[in-house]
Design a protein around this motif. Structure first.
Motif, PDB file in Angstrom:
ATOM      1  N   SER A 158       0.817  -1.219   0.000  1.00  0.00           N
ATOM      2  CA  SER A 158       0.000   0.000   0.000  1.00  0.00           C
ATOM      3  C   SER A 158       0.848   1.265   0.000  1.00  0.00           C
ATOM      4  O   SER A 158       0.420   2.307  -0.499  1.00  0.00           O
ATOM      5  N   ASP A 159       2.061   1.190   0.558  1.00  0.00           N
ATOM      6  CA  ASP A 159       2.950   2.350   0.546  1.00  0.00           C
ATOM      7  C   ASP A 159       3.364   2.718  -0.883  1.00  0.00           C
ATOM      8  O   ASP A 159       3.680   3.873  -1.166  1.00  0.00           O
ATOM      9  N   ILE A 160       3.347   1.720  -1.755  1.00  0.00           N
ATOM     10  CA  ILE A 160       3.740   1.940  -3.151  1.00  0.00           C
ATOM     11  C   ILE A 160       2.517   2.224  -4.028  1.00  0.00           C
ATOM     12  O   ILE A 160       2.518   3.162  -4.826  1.00  0.00           O
TER      13      ILE A 160
ATOM     14  N   LYS B  45     -11.439  -5.592  -3.335  1.00  0.00           N
ATOM     15  CA  LYS B  45     -11.606  -4.565  -4.364  1.00  0.00           C
ATOM     16  C   LYS B  45     -10.247  -4.123  -4.895  1.00  0.00           C
ATOM     17  O   LYS B  45      -9.233  -4.165  -4.194  1.00  0.00           O
ATOM     18  N   TYR B  46     -10.254  -3.673  -6.147  1.00  0.00           N
ATOM     19  CA  TYR B  46      -9.036  -3.204  -6.805  1.00  0.00           C
ATOM     20  C   TYR B  46      -8.452  -2.020  -6.050  1.00  0.00           C
ATOM     21  O   TYR B  46      -9.138  -1.053  -5.746  1.00  0.00           O
ATOM     22  N   ALA B  47      -7.134  -2.101  -5.763  1.00  0.00           N
ATOM     23  CA  ALA B  47      -6.481  -1.038  -4.991  1.00  0.00           C
ATOM     24  C   ALA B  47      -5.332  -0.379  -5.736  1.00  0.00           C
ATOM     25  O   ALA B  47      -4.877   0.690  -5.331  1.00  0.00           O
TER      26      ALA B  47
ATOM     27  N   ASP C 239       9.176  -0.322  -9.070  1.00  0.00           N
ATOM     28  CA  ASP C 239       8.934   0.336  -7.778  1.00  0.00           C
ATOM     29  C   ASP C 239       9.843  -0.256  -6.708  1.00  0.00           C
ATOM     30  O   ASP C 239      10.410   0.479  -5.883  1.00  0.00           O
ATOM     31  N   LEU C 240       9.988  -1.558  -6.717  1.00  0.00           N
ATOM     32  CA  LEU C 240      10.805  -2.240  -5.722  1.00  0.00           C
ATOM     33  C   LEU C 240      12.286  -1.953  -5.948  1.00  0.00           C
ATOM     34  O   LEU C 240      13.059  -1.856  -4.999  1.00  0.00           O
ATOM     35  N   MET C 241      12.666  -1.801  -7.195  1.00  0.00           N
ATOM     36  CA  MET C 241      14.058  -1.441  -7.501  1.00  0.00           C
ATOM     37  C   MET C 241      14.361  -0.037  -6.988  1.00  0.00           C
ATOM     38  O   MET C 241      15.426   0.209  -6.419  1.00  0.00           O
TER      39      MET C 241
ATOM     40  N   ASN D  22      -3.223  -5.542  -0.559  1.00  0.00           N
ATOM     41  CA  ASN D  22      -2.606  -4.215  -0.465  1.00  0.00           C
ATOM     42  C   ASN D  22      -1.826  -4.023   0.831  1.00  0.00           C
ATOM     43  O   ASN D  22      -0.934  -3.186   0.903  1.00  0.00           O
ATOM     44  N   GLU D  23      -2.139  -4.793   1.866  1.00  0.00           N
ATOM     45  CA  GLU D  23      -1.443  -4.661   3.142  1.00  0.00           C
ATOM     46  C   GLU D  23      -0.324  -5.682   3.307  1.00  0.00           C
ATOM     47  O   GLU D  23       0.292  -5.761   4.373  1.00  0.00           O
ATOM     48  N   ALA D  24      -0.071  -6.453   2.268  1.00  0.00           N
ATOM     49  CA  ALA D  24       1.056  -7.399   2.315  1.00  0.00           C
ATOM     50  C   ALA D  24       2.374  -6.629   2.299  1.00  0.00           C
ATOM     51  O   ALA D  24       2.430  -5.457   1.925  1.00  0.00           O
TER      52      ALA D  24
END
Length: 322
Positions: free
Chosen positions: A202-204, A306-308, A315-317, A280-282
């Motif tokens: 969710s932060d991303i 629902k789509y988040a 993003d991870l890079m 989304n909270e993973a």
């Protein structure tokens, strides 16, 4: 013996000598070590760590280790201490003084001043019979027979022993305080390791665009949505629920398989149904594992079914996780 062989020989000899000295430290861990650690554990103050010369550098590193593992610590140079920095020491602080010989002039001046403040004093020294060794409340015996330096002068083995003894104290405190990986992340929010422990999907996704079309959207609408949101893909949703995904690859396949006309084609006709998704909270590191495990570059995120949003491997890079 040529120069290369000489270098390799001396390097191996140095490592072997220091390894033997460190292995010997295990025999010097006793009840006094345990009592010293408990005095820090039960103290209401901080740990002030001081030393002179190379021992001061080791003290600074031990301070950094303690601060990052949940034990508040402050570095105080022994020379500066007797010229005003004694004001760093508060009533409940425990002071650790590091000195190989335990007899340097600065240490002989500093130790009585610390004791006059009634603070607990822990000495880390190679010489238990030294001034520091006899005056400290607790002594951590970092004994070394000789330095790795061939002249037995340059602090090498002795500073390594001091560092290891300090690490032993810090790790014991970490265990006793129940310091967890999440606590570690709290003190390392900017590092890649910390991000692996606290950064969530969710932060991303909250920072990314959120491309979305319905199954009945025509091809023009799909292309416009993907172009405007610039993620190279779009979710296909129905009443907020993910039913598919359309990527750049899906568009290219559409172009090669429908050479006559695209009129009448909808998102449903070209989407990939049941796409890979993640809560989304993973943790973001879990997203990375799923991306790599499935050899894909992006995941759809959902929250409460629902789509988040999207999370992309780029993003991870950027976050330094990959």
């Amino acid at each position: 013996m040529n120069t290369q062989d000489t270098i390799i020989s001396y390097a191996k000899k140095t490592i072997a000598e220091e390894a033997r000295a460190i292995a010997h430290l295990e025999e010097l861990i006793d009840e006094e070590f345990s009592n010293a650690v408990e005095s820090i554990l039960h103290s209401k103050g901080r740990v002030i760590i001081t030393g002179i010369g190379k021992s001061a550098i080791i003290a600074s590193k031990i301070v950094a280790t303690m601060n990052s593992t949940g034990t508040p610590a402050v570095f105080m140079h022994a020379a500066d201490a007797i010229h005003g920095d004694l004001g760093n020491i508060l009533e409940d602080d425990v002071v650790i003084c590091i000195s190989k010989s335990g007899n340097t002039p600065e240490i002989k001046v500093l130790v009585p001043l610390i004791k006059s403040f009634k603070n607990t004093l822990i000495g880390i020294t190679s010489n238990k019979e030294s001034f520091l060794g006899t005056e400290a409340d607790y002594v951590l015996h970092a004994f070394v027979e000789k330095e790795a330096c061939p002249n037995n002068l340059a602090p090498t083995t002795s500073t390594t022993a001091q560092l290891v003894m300090g690490d032993a104290v810090a790790v014991c405190l970490l265990y006793l305080q129940g310091f967890s990986s999440r606590d570690f992340a709290k003190y390392h929010p900017g590092g890649a390791l910390g991000k692996k422990l606290y950064l969530r999907v969710s932060d991303i996704t909250s920072r990314n665009e959120k491309p979305e079309v319905s199954p009945s959207s025509n091809i023009n609408e799909v292309i416009v949505e993907m172009t405007e949101k610039r993620l190279g893909a779009t979710a296909v949703t129905e009443n907020g629920t993910i039913v598919g995904i359309i990527t750049d690859g899906d568009l290219r396949r559409m172009l090669t398989t429908n050479t006559s006309s695209f009129e009448g084609l909808t998102a449903k006709d070209i989407m990939s149904p049941n796409p890979k998704r993640i809560n989304n909270e993973a943790m973001a590191v879990d997203a990375l594992e799923q991306l790599e495990g499935n050899s894909i570059t992006q995941l759809l995120a959902e929250e409460n079914g629902k789509y988040a949003g999207f999370i992309h491997i780029h993003d991870l890079m950027r976050e330094g996780i990959l």
